[in-house]
Design a protein around this motif. Sequence first.
Motif, PDB file in Angstrom:
ATOM      1  N   LEU A 232       0.831  -1.208   0.000  1.00 59.29           N
ATOM      2  CA  LEU A 232       0.000   0.000   0.000  1.00 59.29           C
ATOM      3  C   LEU A 232       0.864   1.257   0.000  1.00 59.29           C
ATOM      4  CD1 LEU A 232      -2.837  -1.039   2.466  1.00 59.29           C
ATOM      5  CD2 LEU A 232      -3.114  -0.513   0.048  1.00 59.29           C
ATOM      6  N   LYS A 233       1.961   1.201   0.815  1.00 66.88           N
ATOM      7  CA  LYS A 233       2.850   2.376   0.819  1.00 66.88           C
ATOM      8  C   LYS A 233       3.449   2.602  -0.565  1.00 66.88           C
ATOM      9  CE  LYS A 233       4.131   2.406   5.674  1.00 66.88           C
ATOM     10  NZ  LYS A 233       5.219   2.213   6.655  1.00 66.88           N
ATOM     11  N   PRO A 247      -9.254  18.300  -6.124  1.00 67.92           N
ATOM     12  CA  PRO A 247      -9.536  18.147  -4.700  1.00 67.92           C
ATOM     13  C   PRO A 247     -10.567  17.112  -4.408  1.00 67.92           C
ATOM     14  CG  PRO A 247     -10.391  20.237  -5.530  1.00 67.92           C
ATOM     15  CD  PRO A 247      -9.644  19.656  -6.660  1.00 67.92           C
ATOM     16  N   GLU A 248     -11.502  16.911  -5.205  1.00 69.20           N
ATOM     17  CA  GLU A 248     -12.559  15.940  -4.923  1.00 69.20           C
ATOM     18  C   GLU A 248     -12.000  14.514  -4.945  1.00 69.20           C
ATOM     19  OE1 GLU A 248     -15.535  16.647  -7.748  1.00 69.20           O
ATOM     20  OE2 GLU A 248     -16.207  18.568  -6.854  1.00 69.20           O
ATOM     21  N   GLU A 249     -11.272  14.233  -5.960  1.00 72.84           N
ATOM     22  CA  GLU A 249     -10.671  12.896  -6.037  1.00 72.84           C
ATOM     23  C   GLU A 249      -9.705  12.691  -4.890  1.00 72.84           C
ATOM     24  OE1 GLU A 249      -8.862  12.437  -9.776  1.00 72.84           O
ATOM     25  OE2 GLU A 249     -10.769  12.300 -10.885  1.00 72.84           O
ATOM     26  N   MET A 250      -8.997  13.779  -4.560  1.00 72.04           N
ATOM     27  CA  MET A 250      -8.052  13.696  -3.441  1.00 72.04           C
ATOM     28  C   MET A 250      -8.777  13.375  -2.157  1.00 72.04           C
ATOM     29  SD  MET A 250      -4.804  14.013  -3.057  1.00 72.04           S
ATOM     30  CE  MET A 250      -3.644  14.281  -1.719  1.00 72.04           C
ATOM     31  N   GLU A 255     -10.091   9.647   2.107  1.00 71.74           N
ATOM     32  CA  GLU A 255     -11.084   8.939   2.938  1.00 71.74           C
ATOM     33  C   GLU A 255     -10.881   7.424   2.830  1.00 71.74           C
ATOM     34  OE1 GLU A 255     -14.824  10.338   1.681  1.00 71.74           O
ATOM     35  OE2 GLU A 255     -14.653  12.271   2.753  1.00 71.74           O
ATOM     36  N   LYS A 256     -10.628   6.989   1.597  1.00 70.49           N
ATOM     37  CA  LYS A 256     -10.380   5.562   1.427  1.00 70.49           C
ATOM     38  C   LYS A 256      -9.140   5.135   2.187  1.00 70.49           C
ATOM     39  CE  LYS A 256     -12.565   4.973  -3.098  1.00 70.49           C
ATOM     40  NZ  LYS A 256     -12.344   4.660  -4.508  1.00 70.49           N
ATOM     41  N   MET A 257      -8.131   5.977   2.078  1.00 68.60           N
ATOM     42  CA  MET A 257      -6.900   5.643   2.783  1.00 68.60           C
ATOM     43  C   MET A 257      -7.122   5.625   4.273  1.00 68.60           C
ATOM     44  SD  MET A 257      -4.434   4.989   0.689  1.00 68.60           S
ATOM     45  CE  MET A 257      -2.960   5.339   1.591  1.00 68.60           C
ATOM     46  N   LYS A 262      -7.631   2.839   9.322  1.00 69.12           N
ATOM     47  CA  LYS A 262      -8.415   2.438  10.489  1.00 69.12           C
ATOM     48  C   LYS A 262      -8.557   0.923  10.551  1.00 69.12           C
ATOM     49  CE  LYS A 262     -11.237   6.608  11.046  1.00 69.12           C
ATOM     50  NZ  LYS A 262     -12.601   7.210  10.941  1.00 69.12           N
ATOM     51  N   ASN A 263      -8.847   0.341   9.395  1.00 68.94           N
ATOM     52  CA  ASN A 263      -8.973  -1.129   9.375  1.00 68.94           C
ATOM     53  C   ASN A 263      -7.665  -1.809   9.767  1.00 68.94           C
ATOM     54  OD1 ASN A 263     -11.705  -1.132   8.543  1.00 68.94           O
ATOM     55  ND2 ASN A 263     -11.092  -0.793   6.402  1.00 68.94           N
TER      56      ASN A 263
END
Length: 454
Positions: A232-233, A247-250, A255-257, A262-263
């Motif tokens: 992932l890194k 910015p939206e995609e970012m 959020e996904k990251m 968190k998971n």
Amino acid sequence: MTENTFPVYKVDAIVTFFRTEVLTGQEAKHFTKNDLAPSPKPDAVQRLYMRILQLLYRFKPECHYMVPFSENIQHPQLHEWPTAVMSVYLRMRQFLRMCYVYDFSLNDLLAPKVKRTVTILSGIMNYLHFRKQRLDMTMGHQERFREDMDKLQAYSRGTKEAQKKMDKLTTIPPEQQAEARELDSALSDLQTNTMHQYQEVNAINENIAEWKTEMAEKSQKLTQLKVDVATLKENIGKLKSQIVESPEEMKIQMEKMKENVKNIKLAIETADERLVGLQSDVQGVTQSEADIQLIFKLLQDLQSSMNKTQQHQEEAQALVCVYEAQQKELKNHGVEEGQLKRSLGMKMDKESKQHIRRQKKKEIKDQHIEDVLGQCDHVHQKREQIADQIQERDRETQHLRSQITNLRDTCSQETEKAQDLFDRLLAALDHFHKRIQNHVVEGNDDIVKMTANF
């Protein structure tokens, strides 16, 4: 005697055998071939027979000269020589039947012949050879029987000692019985405790194996998560280079990251919690292993004591095996002893039968001896009568001799008287003859004168 069941030896072999085996001392030196051939000497043959009887029956030669009559006998010195001859004759006749010589007679003692004497001595020599062989065999049997008896006694002593040792090992002294009971109860408790602890240890080992498998699975998952984080890194680095400044995609990617982080954190926390639980389980396992080691030491001590008891039991079993082997040997010796007893019984039966036969023969011989003694008594009675007649004749002869001496004396006296008378008569006759001659001369002269005158 024409068909013999034994070999007839030569005179030289007979002489050497009897000199070495029967005769001793000066008799062996003086016994030569000349005593048997060409004309056997009765004294030497009788002496040899006496020595053979002494060797076989322990009957000394002096015993042959003892007069066997119980009553008083006149002139016992007259019976010495015939008593010895008759004694040797009867005993040799009894003995020579065992040598298969059945026609022994008094002539073989009083006037022996060369052929008969050599045959009889050959039979005796054959019997003495057989007797020597049987004596050697019986001596060997006796020695083996003594050795077997010694072995039997040694084995019986060994079995008794082993039985005593087994009794000592198996029996507990009274002062140690209470302690032995306590040890037995403690040992049974220890065995039950060890069985429970073995079961618990087995259960713990199974749990530890399950935990180890789970830890291996978790470690594999953790390594997989670390690999995923690394990937992932790398993806983040790649994505940063490919980020479009929208910015939206970012925001969407961030959020996904964040959700992914968190998971990952949740997974790491759960893994840490599980790791802490596993560490506590491992500590419990190490503690249980220490307890197990203590129990193992106790079990080793118990095993050493059990080994000692096992050794004692093995020694007892070895002693039991030795005892059984000795019992088998004892049984074998008992069987051999039974066989020897049976053979001895058979020999005793044979001896009893032979004894019965000997008794019958002895009765026959005693009857024969009684008959001979009766004949001897009759002969002695006749002899006494003849001795009385001889004494009467001696008296008569002495009386006649006295009469003869008296008659000789009277005859000598009468002859002297007759001689005197004869001398006187001769003298008178000479005188008468002279006178007659003178008268004749004178008559002749007268006749001449008368014739001259006529």
